[in-house]
Design an enzyme around this catalytic site. Structure first.
Site, PDB file in Angstrom:
ATOM      1  N   ARG A  69       0.248 -69.845  46.949  1.00 33.61           N
ATOM      2  CA  ARG A  69       1.634 -69.436  47.258  1.00 33.61           C
ATOM      3  C   ARG A  69       1.789 -67.935  47.057  1.00 33.61           C
ATOM      4  NH1 ARG A  69       5.373 -73.317  48.164  1.00 33.61           N
ATOM      5  NH2 ARG A  69       4.804 -75.379  47.434  1.00 33.61           N
ATOM      6  N   LEU A  97       9.576 -70.147  47.244  1.00 37.25           N
ATOM      7  CA  LEU A  97       9.111 -68.765  47.110  1.00 37.25           C
ATOM      8  C   LEU A  97       8.866 -68.421  45.643  1.00 37.25           C
ATOM      9  CD1 LEU A  97      11.652 -67.333  49.669  1.00 37.25           C
ATOM     10  CD2 LEU A  97       9.153 -67.318  49.952  1.00 37.25           C
ATOM     11  N   HIS A 113      22.370 -73.248  51.850  1.00 37.85           N
ATOM     12  CA  HIS A 113      21.896 -74.553  51.395  1.00 37.85           C
ATOM     13  C   HIS A 113      22.956 -75.600  51.736  1.00 37.85           C
ATOM     14  CE1 HIS A 113      19.649 -77.418  49.050  1.00 37.85           C
ATOM     15  NE2 HIS A 113      20.766 -77.780  48.458  1.00 37.85           N
ATOM     16  N   THR A 145      17.309 -66.539  43.669  1.00 38.56           N
ATOM     17  CA  THR A 145      16.576 -66.151  42.472  1.00 38.56           C
ATOM     18  C   THR A 145      15.326 -67.030  42.428  1.00 38.56           C
ATOM     19  OG1 THR A 145      17.706 -67.788  41.122  1.00 38.56           O
ATOM     20  CG2 THR A 145      18.702 -65.585  41.231  1.00 38.56           C
ATOM     21  N   GLU A 147      14.823 -69.554  40.712  1.00 39.01           N
ATOM     22  CA  GLU A 147      15.163 -70.970  40.528  1.00 39.01           C
ATOM     23  C   GLU A 147      15.558 -71.557  41.889  1.00 39.01           C
ATOM     24  OE1 GLU A 147      18.585 -73.605  38.267  1.00 39.01           O
ATOM     25  OE2 GLU A 147      18.418 -71.453  37.873  1.00 39.01           O
ATOM     26  N   GLU A 178      28.264 -74.577  58.574  1.00 38.56           N
ATOM     27  CA  GLU A 178      27.237 -73.585  58.218  1.00 38.56           C
ATOM     28  C   GLU A 178      27.265 -72.413  59.190  1.00 38.56           C
ATOM     29  OE1 GLU A 178      23.261 -74.910  57.222  1.00 38.56           O
ATOM     30  OE2 GLU A 178      23.987 -76.927  56.838  1.00 38.56           O
TER      31      GLU A 178
HETATM   32  C1  GRF Z   1      20.328 -75.996  57.461  1.00 35.12           C
HETATM   33  O1  GRF Z   1      20.999 -77.178  57.140  1.00 35.12           O
HETATM   34  C2  GRF Z   1      20.273 -75.085  56.256  1.00 35.12           C
HETATM   35  O2  GRF Z   1      21.383 -75.184  55.420  1.00 35.12           O
HETATM   36  C3  GRF Z   1      19.061 -75.589  55.520  1.00 35.12           C
HETATM   37  O3  GRF Z   1      18.147 -75.939  56.532  1.00 35.12           O
HETATM   38  C4  GRF Z   1      18.850 -76.242  57.730  1.00 35.12           C
HETATM   39  C5  GRF Z   1      18.300 -75.324  58.773  1.00 35.12           C
HETATM   40  O4  GRF Z   1      18.830 -75.554  60.051  1.00 35.12           O
HETATM   41  N1  GRF Z   1      18.577 -74.612  54.578  1.00 35.12           N
HETATM   42  P1  GRF Z   1      18.613 -74.480  61.190  1.00 35.12           P
HETATM   43  O5  GRF Z   1      17.107 -74.256  61.328  1.00 35.12           O
HETATM   44  O6  GRF Z   1      19.328 -73.239  60.832  1.00 35.12           O
HETATM   45  O7  GRF Z   1      19.162 -75.130  62.433  1.00 35.12           O
END
Ligand code: GRF
Length: 224
Positions: A69, A97, A113, A145, A147, A178
């Site tokens: 990694r 990461l 997320h 971070t 975590e 999102e």
């Molecule tokens: C999204 O739900 C995001 O929150 C998560 O992974 C998914 C990615 O979707 N981290 P995309 O590739 O942006 O369509």
């Protein structure tokens, strides 16, 4: 408000729908940033084609080419650094990461997320929220971070869980949010209204609540 457009590098592993939302916001002027590169750890990521079509430079750093990694993260960091970004946005980047990558980018590295953090870090967030009988799900943009999904939250969007929701149905409704949430969070950063200071997130100099600010506080529809 900063007078120059920021440089944004986006990291993806898959379809890149959040990346597309950021590209659109960059194009239509709501995000004061230029996307200077899209980088994937997977050569076949669909989002790479979308970025290429949009004329954005793309790179692949294939994690399978590295024996640890840390080696992968060092190469990823040098690839990202080459573009001299102000911010680095993880958008469906499916690698854990290490500090090799994260430590030098603290305050510049952002993730989205699909849960109301600190609930449900990691995978299968929608399934876990439904199983727990939660009334709300959502998504959170946060500083990264070391975590996993544990860095300080910036902005969140709440999405009600409906009776009989499947994880896929919920995921689709959260994803719509999102696509509003990530550009708005990046816009606040690029306008230099949000800063990470000693582990605390400040908006216009004042500390924000632990789970981040609600997207609806910015007049962005909270209804999926
Ligand atoms: C999204 O739900 C995001 O929150 C998560 O992974 C998914 C990615 O979707 N981290 P995309 O590739 O942006 O369509």
């Amino acid at each position: 408000m900063s007078r120059y457009r920021k440089r944004l590098v986006i990291l993806i592993s898959g379809r890149g729908s959040n990346m597309s939302a950021l590209l659109e916001a960059s194009d239509n002027g709501t995000l004061a940033a230029d996307v200077v590169a899209v980088i994937s750890n997977k050569p076949g990521a669909v989002g790479l084609d979308v970025a290429r079509t949009a004329g954005i430079p793309t790179e692949v750093v294939n994690h399978q080419d590295f024996s640890s990694r840390e080696d992968f993260d060092r190469k990823l960091y040098s690839t990202v650094s080459h573009y001299n970004p102000d911010y680095v946005a993880l958008a469906g980047f499916m690698r854990i990461l290490t500090s090799e990558f994260v430590a030098p980018l603290i305050g510049k590295l952002i993730n989205i997320h699909p849960s109301l953090l600190p609930k449900y870090p990691g995978l299968n967030t929608h399934e876990r929220a439904i199983e727990a009988g939660d009334r709300d799900a959502g998504a959170t943009v946060h500083f990264v971070t070391e975590e996993l999904d544990g860095g300080p939250a910036i902005l969140h969007a709440r999405v009600p869980i409906l009776v009989g929701d499947t994880p896929d149905e919920l995921s689709n409704r959260v994803l719509i949010e999102e696509h509003r949430l990530y550009p708005q969070a990046l816009a606040l950063l690029c306008e230099e209204r949000i800063h990470l200071v000693d582990g605390a997130v400040l908006l216009d100099g004042d500390p924000i609540p632990k789970g981040g600010i609600a997207l609806t506080d910015f007049g962005v529809s909270g209804k999926a």
